[in-house]
Design a protein around this motif. Structure first.
Motif, PDB file in Angstrom:
ATOM      1  N   THR A   1      -1.921  -1.279 -20.306  1.00 14.19           N
ATOM      2  CA  THR A   1      -1.612  -0.310 -19.254  1.00 14.19           C
ATOM      3  C   THR A   1      -0.135   0.070 -19.279  1.00 14.19           C
ATOM      4  OG1 THR A   1      -3.378  -1.146 -17.845  1.00 14.19           O
ATOM      5  CG2 THR A   1      -1.616   0.067 -16.765  1.00 14.19           C
ATOM      6  N   SER A   2       0.729  -0.903 -19.524  1.00 12.63           N
ATOM      7  CA  SER A   2       2.170  -0.620 -19.594  1.00 12.63           C
ATOM      8  C   SER A   2       2.471   0.437 -20.647  1.00 12.63           C
ATOM      9  CB  SER A   2       2.947  -1.901 -19.915  1.00 12.63           C
ATOM     10  OG  SER A   2       2.799  -2.869 -18.899  1.00 12.63           O
ATOM     11  N   LEU A   3       1.929   0.245 -21.840  1.00 10.88           N
ATOM     12  CA  LEU A   3       2.197   1.173 -22.939  1.00 10.88           C
ATOM     13  C   LEU A   3       1.671   2.573 -22.626  1.00 10.88           C
ATOM     14  CD1 LEU A   3       1.341  -1.159 -25.974  1.00 10.88           C
ATOM     15  CD2 LEU A   3       3.613  -0.488 -25.167  1.00 10.88           C
TER      16      LEU A   3
ATOM     17  N   PRO B   1       0.806  -1.230   0.000  1.00  8.86           N
ATOM     18  CA  PRO B   1       0.000   0.000   0.000  1.00  8.86           C
ATOM     19  C   PRO B   1       0.834   1.273   0.000  1.00  8.86           C
ATOM     20  CG  PRO B   1      -0.868  -1.582   1.588  1.00  8.86           C
ATOM     21  CD  PRO B   1       0.458  -2.101   1.134  1.00  8.86           C
ATOM     22  N   VAL B   2       2.009   1.235   0.623  1.00  8.88           N
ATOM     23  CA  VAL B   2       2.882   2.406   0.646  1.00  8.88           C
ATOM     24  C   VAL B   2       3.590   2.560  -0.698  1.00  8.88           C
ATOM     25  CG1 VAL B   2       4.864   3.486   1.769  1.00  8.88           C
ATOM     26  CG2 VAL B   2       3.172   2.254   3.141  1.00  8.88           C
ATOM     27  N   ILE B   3       4.054   1.453  -1.261  1.00  9.18           N
ATOM     28  CA  ILE B   3       4.703   1.513  -2.579  1.00  9.18           C
ATOM     29  C   ILE B   3       3.743   2.077  -3.618  1.00  9.18           C
ATOM     30  CG2 ILE B   3       5.689   0.106  -4.429  1.00  9.18           C
ATOM     31  CD1 ILE B   3       6.701  -1.816  -2.271  1.00  9.18           C
ATOM     32  N   ALA B   4       2.464   1.716  -3.523  1.00 11.35           N
ATOM     33  CA  ALA B   4       1.480   2.180  -4.502  1.00 11.35           C
ATOM     34  C   ALA B   4       1.367   3.704  -4.517  1.00 11.35           C
ATOM     35  CB  ALA B   4       0.120   1.556  -4.199  1.00 11.35           C
ATOM     36  N   ARG B   5       1.700   4.364  -3.410  1.00  7.49           N
ATOM     37  CA  ARG B   5       1.620   5.824  -3.366  1.00  7.49           C
ATOM     38  C   ARG B   5       2.607   6.471  -4.331  1.00  7.49           C
ATOM     39  NH1 ARG B   5       1.732   6.085   3.274  1.00  7.49           N
ATOM     40  NH2 ARG B   5      -0.278   5.036   3.601  1.00  7.49           N
ATOM     41  N   ALA B   6       3.717   5.796  -4.606  1.00  8.30           N
ATOM     42  CA  ALA B   6       4.731   6.366  -5.491  1.00  8.30           C
ATOM     43  C   ALA B   6       4.239   6.481  -6.923  1.00  8.30           C
ATOM     44  CB  ALA B   6       5.998   5.514  -5.449  1.00  8.30           C
ATOM     45  N   SER B   7       3.364   5.600  -7.338  1.00  8.46           N
ATOM     46  CA  SER B   7       2.875   5.629  -8.721  1.00  8.46           C
ATOM     47  C   SER B   7       1.446   6.161  -8.833  1.00  8.46           C
ATOM     48  CB  SER B   7       2.944   4.228  -9.335  1.00  8.46           C
ATOM     49  OG  SER B   7       2.329   3.268  -8.496  1.00  8.46           O
TER      50      SER B   7
ATOM     51  N   ILE C   1      -2.677  -2.924 -12.447  1.00 10.20           N
ATOM     52  CA  ILE C   1      -2.036  -2.410 -11.236  1.00 10.20           C
ATOM     53  C   ILE C   1      -0.593  -2.887 -11.157  1.00 10.20           C
ATOM     54  CG2 ILE C   1      -2.057  -2.530  -8.715  1.00 10.20           C
ATOM     55  CD1 ILE C   1      -5.127  -2.689  -8.908  1.00 10.20           C
ATOM     56  N   ALA C   2      -0.370  -4.165 -11.444  1.00 11.75           N
ATOM     57  CA  ALA C   2       0.990  -4.704 -11.425  1.00 11.75           C
ATOM     58  C   ALA C   2       1.873  -4.008 -12.451  1.00 11.75           C
ATOM     59  CB  ALA C   2       0.963  -6.210 -11.687  1.00 11.75           C
ATOM     60  N   ALA C   3       1.318  -3.725 -13.625  1.00 11.09           N
ATOM     61  CA  ALA C   3       2.086  -3.063 -14.686  1.00 11.09           C
ATOM     62  C   ALA C   3       2.514  -1.664 -14.270  1.00 11.09           C
ATOM     63  CB  ALA C   3       1.258  -3.008 -15.966  1.00 11.09           C
ATOM     64  N   ILE C   4       1.603  -0.909 -13.688  1.00 12.71           N
ATOM     65  CA  ILE C   4       1.920   0.464 -13.267  1.00 12.71           C
ATOM     66  C   ILE C   4       3.035   0.457 -12.231  1.00 12.71           C
ATOM     67  CG2 ILE C   4       1.002   2.442 -11.992  1.00 12.71           C
ATOM     68  CD1 ILE C   4      -1.703   1.869 -13.414  1.00 12.71           C
ATOM     69  N   MET C   5       2.944  -0.433 -11.247  1.00 11.29           N
ATOM     70  CA  MET C   5       3.965  -0.487 -10.201  1.00 11.29           C
ATOM     71  C   MET C   5       5.322  -0.887 -10.766  1.00 11.29           C
ATOM     72  SD  MET C   5       1.839  -2.289  -7.105  1.00 11.29           S
ATOM     73  CE  MET C   5       3.334  -2.428  -6.124  1.00 11.29           C
ATOM     74  N   LEU C   6       5.327  -1.876 -11.656  1.00  6.51           N
ATOM     75  CA  LEU C   6       6.589  -2.381 -12.201  1.00  6.51           C
ATOM     76  C   LEU C   6       7.324  -1.305 -12.984  1.00  6.51           C
ATOM     77  CD1 LEU C   6       7.145  -5.851 -13.811  1.00  6.51           C
ATOM     78  CD2 LEU C   6       7.991  -3.809 -14.958  1.00  6.51           C
TER      79      LEU C   6
END
Length: 544
Positions: A484-486, A104-110, A399-404
């Motif tokens: 989403t990645s693109l 949840p904290v990592i998600a704040r970065a993106s 969601i996984a794509a955005i974080m990666l």
């Protein structure tokens, strides 16, 4: 002896991350300090072996066979799916191992502080659903255990209406499993790793014994001679839909592996172990499911393939064999509920209400919410099982794509850990004023999810005809991840958030050390902590 009085609010950390900021963190959401990092290579390997050995993994390939593919295609689907998702799990898990912060904290970065709730709520719903499903798997195993000791339990008169999808004896077993599982929800992840180690020894031994039985009993059975019943374009869509179902099963861990890797005391490079490890382990377990289901189908002349392992072992004449095999499945469900579901859901609930929910309370709330989901209806057939897996994968792939890509490409592996807990700092505000939301992530998420929504609607209500609109849904995770990645990478490069691109990473250890530093005999206050860390007090450590 005095016991501490219970409080509605949870204990707050005294670190610089939480002082005066209880809206965004608490003691369990703070970065894990050095003393709390106890997970080594053995812990991670046993964690994944424990997580893999569960009834759902057993059912992957056998349930894929049930919807029209042969055993070869089923094994290929499982192997390919886990090869793909292992890269995502390793990449996102490395963030937790580097910064020692949860998903949840990592998600704040993106996503931004408020924007992260989109990812958090999406992930928490699936984690709670999976918790409920594993409760049913565990209940069925407990029912078989009780039936092995007390045979008349299996023929107990049913007092529950048939349209509820569950019988009285199963409900009793559900309660027993729930009560036995409950104390494990109060165990911290650092102690829970011993449960994973124990499970990674007991359950594989039992399942390999079942594999040996299958070959000895029927020489693996007739499934290996069976041809696929799907053909033409239907074959392709069934193949893709099955891949999405398998990917959906571990879509949660593709985004929240950091909930466990944050406790790592070893190099983040150990996360690369997942890439060869996961496809091998999961494919092997699915192979056991195929062989055992095939042997049972042949030996007991069942009208359909017994893809549910509890149905398979119910045919065994040896009560002792039924009991110990069922025990292995009950332990498998308990272990995976902790490793993949309750702790994940707890982290999400903490992020939503950090003043009132900690890790222990979050797991208990997850357990209570799971009752409302009537999960036994989801597991009524192979088709329903696969439909459920497909449904939420369409949300977690984007969601996984955005974080990666945010961490490895856009931010170039540099996060400011302190700023991830302080919305007053400009780093992750995304020029959105009070919204604290990254519009790039929201747009990319909608683009990734949108094409699959007609198919999702049809899966919920088959009377709604969406025509060819069902096809994007059938490979929703892959489509959502790629699309989403693109879009996210393109938007982030065309409209960069300059404030988010920090010159150097700020690690949790720097903030903790700065908090303890004494200057002229006076401990720094919170404002002093921020200033010193932002000035680069960790440069002498060679951090990047």
């Amino acid at each position: 002896m005095k016991f501490p009085r219970p409080h509605l609010r949870v204990a707050q950390s005294q670190s610089a991350f939480a002082d005066g900021k209880s809206r965004w963190t608490n003691l369990d959401l703070d970065p894990v300090p050095r003393a709390g990092r106890l997970w080594g290579p053995l812990s991670f390997v046993s964690y994944w072996i424990s997580d893999a050995f569960n009834a759902a993994t057993w059912q992957f390939a056998s349930s894929i066979i049930a919807v029209g593919l042969s055993w070869r295609e089923s094994i290929a689907v499982v192997a390919l799916s886990f090869f793909i998702i292992s890269f995502v799990i390793a990449a996102n898990g490395a963030v937790g191992a580097i910064y020692h912060i949860p998903f949840p904290v990592i998600a704040r970065a993106s996503w931004g502080f408020w924007g992260s709730y989109i990812a958090i709520i999406s992930r928490s719903i699936l984690a709670i659903f999976w918790f409920a499903i594993q409760n049913v798997n565990g209940a069925n195993a407990v029912k078989a255990m009780i039936g092995a000791i007390w045979p008349s339990f299996l023929t107990m008169r049913n007092a529950i209406p048939e349209d509820q999808g569950i019988e009285t004896n199963t409900m009793i077993a559900y309660l027993v499993f729930f009560i036995v599982q409950f104390p494990f929800l109060c165990i911290h992840p650092n102690k829970a790793r011993w449960l994973f180690i124990a499970k990674s020894v007991i359950v594989p031994a039992a399942w390999i014994a079942i594999l040996v039985w299958a070959f000895v009993a029927e020489g693996s059975g007739p499934i290996f001679e069976q041809k696929p019943t799907a053909s033409g374009s239907q074959y392709s869509w069934v193949f893709l839909a099955s891949m999405t179902s398998v990917l959906g099963n571990y879509a949660t861990l593709s985004v929240n592996q950091s909930d466990f890797s944050r406790y790592s005391r070893v190099s983040p490079k150990w996360q690369l172990l997942y890439i060869p490890l996961l496809p091998i382990i999961f494919t092997f377990i699915s192979f056991i499911g195929i062989v055992a289901s095939s042997a049972g189908w042949s030996r007991y002349n069942t009208p359909t393939i017994p893809w549910d392992p509890i149905v398979l072992i119910s045919h065994w004449s040896s009560r002792a064999a039924r009991f110990f095999a069922a025990f292995s499945f009950a332990l498998a469900s308990l272990g995976v509920n902790i490793s993949a579901n309750s702790i994940s859901a707890a982290n999400d609930l903490m992020a939503l209400l950090p003043e009132f929910v900690n890790l222990r309370r979050g797991q208990i709330i997850c357990a209570l919410l799971s009752w409302a989901l009537v999960p036994w209806k989801i597991l009524e057939s192979a088709g329903n099982f696969l439909n459920f897996m497909s449904a939420y994968a369409i949300f977690l792939g984007p969601i996984a794509a955005i974080m990666l890509w945010d961490f490895w490409l856009i931010k170039k592996r540099k996060y400011d850990t302190l700023a991830l807990y302080q919305p007053s700092m400009p780093t992750y505000r995304f020029d959105s004023g009070g919204l604290l939301l990254n519009w790039r992530a929201v747009v990319a998420f909608l683009v990734g999810v949108g094409p699959s929504l007609p198919g999702l609607i049809h899966s919920v209500n088959e009377e709604i005809d969406v025509g060819v609109g069902i096809h994007p849904y059938q490979f929703g995770w892959l489509l959502g991840f790629v699309g989403t990645s693109l879009v996210y990478v393109a938007l982030s490069m065309l409209f960069p958030c300059v404030e988010c691109l920090v010159e150097r990473a700020v690690y949790a250890d720097e903030v903790y050390e700065e908090r303890e530093r004494v200057v002229d005999g006076v401990e720094l206050g919170f404002e002093g902590d921020v200033a010193r860390v932002q000035e680069g007090s960790g440069k002498e450590k060679g951090l990047v």
